[in-house]
Design a protein around this motif. Structure first.
Motif, PDB file in Angstrom:
ATOM      1  N   MET A   1       0.848  -1.198   0.000  1.00  0.00           N
ATOM      2  CA  MET A   1       0.000   0.000   0.000  1.00  0.00           C
ATOM      3  C   MET A   1       0.885   1.251   0.000  1.00  0.00           C
ATOM      4  N   ILE A   2       0.538   2.202  -0.866  1.00  0.00           N
ATOM      5  CA  ILE A   2       1.261   3.481  -0.877  1.00  0.00           C
ATOM      6  C   ILE A   2       0.373   4.550  -0.227  1.00  0.00           C
ATOM      7  N   ILE A   3       0.945   5.278   0.734  1.00  0.00           N
ATOM      8  CA  ILE A   3       0.266   6.452   1.289  1.00  0.00           C
ATOM      9  C   ILE A   3       1.034   7.667   0.792  1.00  0.00           C
ATOM     10  N   ALA A   4       0.392   8.473  -0.045  1.00  0.00           N
ATOM     11  CA  ALA A   4       1.034   9.670  -0.611  1.00  0.00           C
ATOM     12  C   ALA A   4       0.684  10.856   0.267  1.00  0.00           C
ATOM     13  N   ILE A   5       1.716  11.578   0.724  1.00  0.00           N
ATOM     14  CA  ILE A   5       1.465  12.773   1.540  1.00  0.00           C
ATOM     15  C   ILE A   5       2.107  13.966   0.848  1.00  0.00           C
ATOM     16  N   ASP A   6       1.281  14.858   0.339  1.00  0.00           N
ATOM     17  CA  ASP A   6       1.770  16.058  -0.347  1.00  0.00           C
ATOM     18  C   ASP A   6       1.367  17.295   0.439  1.00  0.00           C
ATOM     19  N   GLY A   7       2.028  18.415   0.108  1.00  0.00           N
ATOM     20  CA  GLY A   7       1.665  19.680   0.742  1.00  0.00           C
ATOM     21  C   GLY A   7       2.796  20.679   0.595  1.00  0.00           C
ATOM     22  N   PRO A   8       2.535  21.937   0.928  1.00  0.00           N
ATOM     23  CA  PRO A   8       3.572  22.965   0.790  1.00  0.00           C
ATOM     24  C   PRO A   8       4.666  22.829   1.845  1.00  0.00           C
ATOM     25  N   ALA A   9       5.706  23.661   1.699  1.00  0.00           N
ATOM     26  CA  ALA A   9       6.841  23.638   2.629  1.00  0.00           C
ATOM     27  C   ALA A   9       6.371  23.868   4.065  1.00  0.00           C
ATOM     28  N   ALA A  10       6.931  23.091   4.978  1.00  0.00           N
ATOM     29  CA  ALA A  10       6.669  23.249   6.413  1.00  0.00           C
ATOM     30  C   ALA A  10       5.201  23.078   6.801  1.00  0.00           C
ATOM     31  N   SER A  11       4.486  22.232   6.053  1.00  0.00           N
ATOM     32  CA  SER A  11       3.086  21.962   6.412  1.00  0.00           C
ATOM     33  C   SER A  11       3.001  20.830   7.438  1.00  0.00           C
ATOM     34  N   GLY A  12       4.149  20.310   7.839  1.00  0.00           N
ATOM     35  CA  GLY A  12       4.163  19.223   8.821  1.00  0.00           C
ATOM     36  C   GLY A  12       4.300  17.858   8.172  1.00  0.00           C
ATOM     37  N   LYS A  13       4.545  17.848   6.865  1.00  0.00           N
ATOM     38  CA  LYS A  13       4.600  16.567   6.128  1.00  0.00           C
ATOM     39  C   LYS A  13       5.607  15.580   6.710  1.00  0.00           C
ATOM     40  N   SER A  14       6.852  16.057   6.925  1.00  0.00           N
ATOM     41  CA  SER A  14       7.889  15.105   7.338  1.00  0.00           C
ATOM     42  C   SER A  14       7.590  14.501   8.702  1.00  0.00           C
ATOM     43  N   THR A  15       7.245  15.378   9.656  1.00  0.00           N
ATOM     44  CA  THR A  15       6.963  14.883  11.011  1.00  0.00           C
ATOM     45  C   THR A  15       5.823  13.879  10.968  1.00  0.00           C
ATOM     46  N   VAL A  16       4.762  14.248  10.247  1.00  0.00           N
ATOM     47  CA  VAL A  16       3.572  13.394  10.192  1.00  0.00           C
ATOM     48  C   VAL A  16       3.865  12.108   9.412  1.00  0.00           C
ATOM     49  N   ALA A  17       4.536  12.244   8.254  1.00  0.00           N
ATOM     50  CA  ALA A  17       4.790  11.066   7.417  1.00  0.00           C
ATOM     51  C   ALA A  17       5.663  10.050   8.157  1.00  0.00           C
ATOM     52  N   ARG A  18       6.668  10.553   8.861  1.00  0.00           N
ATOM     53  CA  ARG A  18       7.554   9.641   9.609  1.00  0.00           C
ATOM     54  C   ARG A  18       6.770   8.934  10.719  1.00  0.00           C
ATOM     55  N   ALA A  19       5.920   9.697  11.402  1.00  0.00           N
ATOM     56  CA  ALA A  19       5.151   9.096  12.511  1.00  0.00           C
ATOM     57  C   ALA A  19       4.120   8.098  11.987  1.00  0.00           C
ATOM     58  N   VAL A  20       3.522   8.386  10.838  1.00  0.00           N
ATOM     59  CA  VAL A  20       2.546   7.443  10.262  1.00  0.00           C
ATOM     60  C   VAL A  20       3.266   6.145   9.873  1.00  0.00           C
ATOM     61  N   ALA A  21       4.456   6.280   9.258  1.00  0.00           N
ATOM     62  CA  ALA A  21       5.221   5.092   8.859  1.00  0.00           C
ATOM     63  C   ALA A  21       5.547   4.242  10.089  1.00  0.00           C
ATOM     64  N   GLY A 150       1.611  31.606   8.554  1.00  0.00           N
ATOM     65  CA  GLY A 150       2.227  31.996   9.830  1.00  0.00           C
ATOM     66  C   GLY A 150       2.640  30.775  10.638  1.00  0.00           C
ATOM     67  N   GLU A 151       1.764  29.785  10.669  1.00  0.00           N
ATOM     68  CA  GLU A 151       2.047  28.557  11.415  1.00  0.00           C
ATOM     69  C   GLU A 151       3.230  27.808  10.788  1.00  0.00           C
ATOM     70  N   ARG A 152       3.274  27.776   9.463  1.00  0.00           N
ATOM     71  CA  ARG A 152       4.365  27.076   8.779  1.00  0.00           C
ATOM     72  C   ARG A 152       5.697  27.791   9.017  1.00  0.00           C
ATOM     73  N   ALA A 153       5.672  29.124   9.006  1.00  0.00           N
ATOM     74  CA  ALA A 153       6.905  29.884   9.250  1.00  0.00           C
ATOM     75  C   ALA A 153       7.386  29.641  10.678  1.00  0.00           C
ATOM     76  N   ARG A 154       6.439  29.579  11.613  1.00  0.00           N
ATOM     77  CA  ARG A 154       6.809  29.358  13.014  1.00  0.00           C
ATOM     78  C   ARG A 154       7.489  27.981  13.166  1.00  0.00           C
ATOM     79  N   ARG A 155       6.895  26.961  12.518  1.00  0.00           N
ATOM     80  CA  ARG A 155       7.460  25.614  12.616  1.00  0.00           C
ATOM     81  C   ARG A 155       8.847  25.548  11.980  1.00  0.00           C
ATOM     82  N   ARG A 156       8.996  26.172  10.779  1.00  0.00           N
ATOM     83  CA  ARG A 156      10.285  26.092  10.080  1.00  0.00           C
ATOM     84  C   ARG A 156      11.362  26.853  10.846  1.00  0.00           C
ATOM     85  N   THR A 157      10.989  28.007  11.455  1.00  0.00           N
ATOM     86  CA  THR A 157      11.961  28.786  12.233  1.00  0.00           C
ATOM     87  C   THR A 157      12.456  27.944  13.414  1.00  0.00           C
TER      88      THR A 157
END
Ligand code: DC
Length: 222
Positions: A1-21, A150-157
């Motif tokens: 099964m492939i779970i595709a997770i897309d989204g803009p920069a700093a939308s939380g993709k990496s943190t979420v994708a790693r935790a889902v895996a 704003g939320e994405r900038a806060r996370r990336r900072t």
């Protein structure tokens, strides 16, 4: 099964994708790290980020690998041509170079081919910008993550400060918005929401809430 997770920069993709895996016992593929590795190598070689033929050749020939040190389920190191670029790919210089490099059709073709091979391991969470639209259009589950600028900038900072970079939140926001515009308006595979993706706005949600939501969707589709 492939779970595709897309989204803009700093939308939380990496943190979420790693935790889902981790939660589901799936493999994990960070396709942004691959574009970043090509950009890092190009900078290292002194190449111009708009030299399409040279960058296409580099992307086709550069061996990319993810290492799992100590038997870790998630990858711990990124190698480009055998060189450890794990830290280098997160620097502001690579942040700035990766959008132009990833907009080159020949670079994208080379990366998509490798991505399909790397994810052909069975169950895999794959994160990026065009996973549900181009790389795996038949993925069993497609998720599009967003969050307010704003939320994405806060996370990336916070990420960059943790990595020891001295950055201002306003500069990070400006760079994120510039990268989002470049990634969404480029001709080759722009960032877009797949028609059959589940959209989740993560502003105000905890990582755990988002992960639980995706894990439930995955269980329902198995
Ligand atoms: O997810 P990230 O910020 O590490 O991605 C870095 C860049 O790579 C991003 O600006 C756009 C590009 N990218 C892409 O074009 N396609 C992907 N599948 C993943 C990333």
């Amino acid at each position: 099964m492939i779970i595709a997770i897309d989204g803009p920069a700093a939308s939380g993709k990496s943190t979420v994708a790693r935790a889902v895996a981790t939660r589901l016992g799936f493999a994990y593929l960070d396709t942004g790290a691959m574009y970043r590795a090509v950009a890092a190598e190009a900078l290292q070689l002194g190449m111009a980020t708009d030299d399409r033929p040279a960058l296409t050749k580099l992307a086709k020939e550069l061996p990319l690998a993810f290492e799992h040190e100590g038997g870790s389920a998630l990858p711990t190191r990124v190698l480009a041509g055998g060189r450890d670029v794990t830290t280098e790919i997160r620097t502001p210089a690579v942040d700035a170079a990766v959008s132009p490099v990833s907009s080159i059709p020949g670079v994208r073709e080379a990366m998509v081919r490798v991505q399909r091979d790397l994810a052909a391991v069975g169950d895999c969470v794959v994160e990026g910008r065009d996973i549900g639209t181009v790389v795996f259009p038949h993925a069993e589950l497609k998720v599009y993550l967003s969050a307010s600028p704003g939320e994405r900038a806060r996370r990336r900072t916070a990420d960059m400060e943790r990595a020891g970079h001295d950055v201002s939140a306003e500069a990070v926001l400006r760079r994120l918005e510039r990268r989002d515009t470049a990634d969404s308006t480029r001709e080759a595979s722009p960032l877009a929401v797949a028609h059959d993706a589940v959209e989740i706005d993560t502003t105000g949600l905890s990582v755990e809430q988002v992960v639980e939501c995706i894990a439930q969707l995955a269980r329902a589709r198995r």
